[in-house]
Motif scaffolding. Structure first.
Motif, PDB file in Angstrom:
ATOM      1  N   LEU A  73       0.852  -1.207   0.000  1.00 27.27           N
ATOM      2  CA  LEU A  73       0.000   0.000   0.000  1.00 27.27           C
ATOM      3  C   LEU A  73       0.885   1.253   0.000  1.00 27.27           C
ATOM      4  O   LEU A  73       0.587   2.241  -0.694  1.00 27.27           O
ATOM      5  CB  LEU A  73      -0.932   0.002   1.212  1.00 27.27           C
ATOM      6  N   ALA A  74       1.973   1.218   0.762  1.00 28.39           N
ATOM      7  CA  ALA A  74       2.900   2.366   0.794  1.00 28.39           C
ATOM      8  C   ALA A  74       3.521   2.594  -0.588  1.00 28.39           C
ATOM      9  O   ALA A  74       3.680   3.736  -1.029  1.00 28.39           O
ATOM     10  CB  ALA A  74       3.984   2.138   1.840  1.00 28.39           C
ATOM     11  N   THR A  75       3.828   1.490  -1.282  1.00 32.88           N
ATOM     12  CA  THR A  75       4.381   1.609  -2.644  1.00 32.88           C
ATOM     13  C   THR A  75       3.371   2.267  -3.582  1.00 32.88           C
ATOM     14  O   THR A  75       3.721   3.147  -4.374  1.00 32.88           O
ATOM     15  CB  THR A  75       4.753   0.209  -3.196  1.00 32.88           C
ATOM     16  N   ILE A  76       2.114   1.841  -3.462  1.00 37.01           N
ATOM     17  CA  ILE A  76       1.062   2.411  -4.328  1.00 37.01           C
ATOM     18  C   ILE A  76       0.922   3.917  -4.064  1.00 37.01           C
ATOM     19  O   ILE A  76       0.823   4.724  -4.990  1.00 37.01           O
ATOM     20  CB  ILE A  76      -0.277   1.674  -4.081  1.00 37.01           C
ATOM     21  N   LEU A  77       0.955   4.301  -2.793  1.00 32.24           N
ATOM     22  CA  LEU A  77       0.838   5.719  -2.437  1.00 32.24           C
ATOM     23  C   LEU A  77       2.058   6.502  -2.930  1.00 32.24           C
ATOM     24  O   LEU A  77       1.933   7.603  -3.475  1.00 32.24           O
ATOM     25  CB  LEU A  77       0.686   5.859  -0.918  1.00 32.24           C
ATOM     26  N   ASP A  78       3.245   5.920  -2.755  1.00 32.48           N
ATOM     27  CA  ASP A  78       4.485   6.567  -3.211  1.00 32.48           C
ATOM     28  C   ASP A  78       4.442   6.779  -4.720  1.00 32.48           C
ATOM     29  O   ASP A  78       4.761   7.857  -5.232  1.00 32.48           O
ATOM     30  CB  ASP A  78       5.675   5.678  -2.815  1.00 32.48           C
ATOM     31  N   GLU A  79       4.009   5.743  -5.428  1.00 30.98           N
ATOM     32  CA  GLU A  79       3.949   5.824  -6.890  1.00 30.98           C
ATOM     33  C   GLU A  79       2.956   6.903  -7.342  1.00 30.98           C
ATOM     34  O   GLU A  79       3.233   7.689  -8.241  1.00 30.98           O
ATOM     35  CB  GLU A  79       3.542   4.460  -7.466  1.00 30.98           C
ATOM     36  N   GLU A 132      -4.429   9.173  -1.425  1.00 36.16           N
ATOM     37  CA  GLU A 132      -5.300   8.299  -0.630  1.00 36.16           C
ATOM     38  C   GLU A 132      -5.742   7.106  -1.467  1.00 36.16           C
ATOM     39  O   GLU A 132      -5.899   7.200  -2.677  1.00 36.16           O
ATOM     40  CB  GLU A 132      -6.505   9.062  -0.084  1.00 36.16           C
ATOM     41  N   ILE A 133      -5.913   5.979  -0.758  1.00 33.00           N
ATOM     42  CA  ILE A 133      -6.403   4.748  -1.398  1.00 33.00           C
ATOM     43  C   ILE A 133      -7.808   4.483  -0.881  1.00 33.00           C
ATOM     44  O   ILE A 133      -8.031   4.491   0.339  1.00 33.00           O
ATOM     45  CB  ILE A 133      -5.498   3.543  -1.044  1.00 33.00           C
ATOM     46  N   ARG A 134      -8.731   4.257  -1.801  1.00 33.99           N
ATOM     47  CA  ARG A 134     -10.116   3.911  -1.415  1.00 33.99           C
ATOM     48  C   ARG A 134     -10.440   2.509  -1.889  1.00 33.99           C
ATOM     49  O   ARG A 134     -10.015   2.095  -2.968  1.00 33.99           O
ATOM     50  CB  ARG A 134     -11.120   4.882  -2.052  1.00 33.99           C
ATOM     51  N   ASP A 139     -14.484   3.765   0.820  1.00 33.13           N
ATOM     52  CA  ASP A 139     -13.872   4.115   2.106  1.00 33.13           C
ATOM     53  C   ASP A 139     -12.382   4.397   1.918  1.00 33.13           C
ATOM     54  O   ASP A 139     -11.703   3.663   1.192  1.00 33.13           O
ATOM     55  CB  ASP A 139     -13.985   2.952   3.107  1.00 33.13           C
ATOM     56  N   ILE A 140     -11.900   5.408   2.631  1.00 36.29           N
ATOM     57  CA  ILE A 140     -10.446   5.664   2.601  1.00 36.29           C
ATOM     58  C   ILE A 140      -9.764   4.616   3.475  1.00 36.29           C
ATOM     59  O   ILE A 140     -10.039   4.518   4.679  1.00 36.29           O
ATOM     60  CB  ILE A 140     -10.115   7.076   3.112  1.00 36.29           C
ATOM     61  N   CYS A 141      -8.887   3.824   2.876  1.00 31.88           N
ATOM     62  CA  CYS A 141      -8.204   2.739   3.599  1.00 31.88           C
ATOM     63  C   CYS A 141      -6.785   3.126   4.000  1.00 31.88           C
ATOM     64  O   CYS A 141      -6.261   2.607   4.988  1.00 31.88           O
ATOM     65  CB  CYS A 141      -8.158   1.486   2.734  1.00 31.88           C
ATOM     66  N   ALA A 142      -6.145   3.970   3.216  1.00 34.27           N
ATOM     67  CA  ALA A 142      -4.790   4.417   3.558  1.00 34.27           C
ATOM     68  C   ALA A 142      -4.574   5.792   2.951  1.00 34.27           C
ATOM     69  O   ALA A 142      -5.103   6.087   1.878  1.00 34.27           O
ATOM     70  CB  ALA A 142      -3.749   3.443   3.018  1.00 34.27           C
ATOM     71  N   GLU A 143      -3.824   6.628   3.673  1.00 29.42           N
ATOM     72  CA  GLU A 143      -3.519   7.951   3.129  1.00 29.42           C
ATOM     73  C   GLU A 143      -2.080   8.312   3.448  1.00 29.42           C
ATOM     74  O   GLU A 143      -1.507   7.803   4.417  1.00 29.42           O
ATOM     75  CB  GLU A 143      -4.511   9.005   3.648  1.00 29.42           C
ATOM     76  N   SER A 144      -1.531   9.177   2.616  1.00 26.74           N
ATOM     77  CA  SER A 144      -0.110   9.511   2.801  1.00 26.74           C
ATOM     78  C   SER A 144       0.133  10.972   2.500  1.00 26.74           C
ATOM     79  O   SER A 144      -0.652  11.632   1.814  1.00 26.74           O
ATOM     80  CB  SER A 144       0.749   8.672   1.850  1.00 26.74           C
ATOM     81  N   SER A 145       1.253  11.456   3.037  1.00 27.00           N
ATOM     82  CA  SER A 145       1.791  12.721   2.569  1.00 27.00           C
ATOM     83  C   SER A 145       3.286  12.532   2.413  1.00 27.00           C
ATOM     84  O   SER A 145       3.882  11.651   3.063  1.00 27.00           O
ATOM     85  CB  SER A 145       1.450  13.860   3.529  1.00 27.00           C
TER      86      SER A 145
END
Ligand SMILES: CCCCCCCCCCCC(=O)SCCNC(=O)CCNC(=O)[C@H](O)C(C)(C)COP(=O)(O)OP(=O)(O)OC[C@H]1O[C@@H](n2cnc3c(N)ncnc32)[C@H](O)[C@@H]1OP(=O)(O)O
Length: 178
Positions: A73-79, A132-134, A139-145
């Motif tokens: 999930l962190a990789t998806i947000l980073d990408e 953010e990943i929904r 639903d928001i499942c993960a979010e990043s900055s």
């Protein structure tokens, strides 16, 4: 609102809302490479203000049972933040730091959506991105900055971050549509 004015307004709204496919360069990237057999095969779209992608996370990227691994999930947000940083600032980038908040479990083999944007242009060399990943219920499942270092093509070359032939290909197409 008179009919003509209304029509022009609607046309403007439709044009603003248009999502364009973004062009990929490296087929081997674990996240966006379309030729990486073990990867996520992410494809990105932009409306000029945000970048987004939809994907189904394959079973081999599970943590345990049916849960997607948090690192994936962190990789998806980073990408997603990286693509937004590149396409919305017009610069080459490196992820300098990022934080992730995992809010709900994500299941393998379920479609998720990720969306990202530039939250702040901190300086000419730095931007703050958010993503953010929904899940399929919205639903928001993960979010990043994340803070992204922004580079000109010359600075990227000087720092030997990509081979010159790849830099040329990126420079020619990364800010254009597919
Ligand atoms: C279509 C395709 C899509 C393709 C889409 C592809 C998406 C890919 C997504 C992957 C994104 C990632 O994961 S990227 C991979 C993970 N991240 C990284 O590997 C970043 C590793 N971190 C670093 O390299 C560093 O921390 C930096 C460069 C970001 C910052 O360095 P620093 O050490 O903290 O800062 P500093 O002292 O100021 O800088 C060190 C040296 O770098 C130079 N430098 C630093 N920042 C800059 C800058 N913005 N512009 C110019 N030069 C800079 C400085 O002048 C200095 O040079 P001098 O004075 O020494 O000469």
């Amino acid at each position: 609102m008179p009919a003509l004015k209304h029509w022009l307004y609607m046309k403007e709204v439709l044009i603003v809302a248009e999502w364009t496919a973004l062009k990929n360069i490296d087929p081997h990237c674990f996240a966006c490479g379309q030729g990486n057999a073990h990867g996520l095969h992410m494809r990105f779209f932009s409306d000029g203000e945000r970048v987004r992608s939809r994907l189904i996370i394959p079973g081999h990227l599970r943590g345990w049972h049916t849960l997607v691994h948090g690192g994936v999930l962190a990789t998806i947000l980073d990408e997603a933040m990286s693509w937004a940083a590149i396409h919305l600032t017009g610069r080459f980038i490196l992820t300098q730091e990022m934080t992730v908040r995992f809010k709900k479990p994500v299941r393998i083999e379920e479609e998720v959506r990720v969306e990202s944007c530039v939250a702040e242009r901190i300086s000419p060399r730095k931007a703050l991105l958010k993503a953010e990943i929904r899940n399929s219920s919205g639903d928001i499942c993960a979010e990043s900055s994340g803070v992204f270092a922004l580079f000109t093509a010359e600075a990227f070359t000087r720092m030997n971050l990509v081979p010159e032939n790849m830099l040329d290909a990126m420079n020619q197409s990364m800010w254009r549509s597919a």
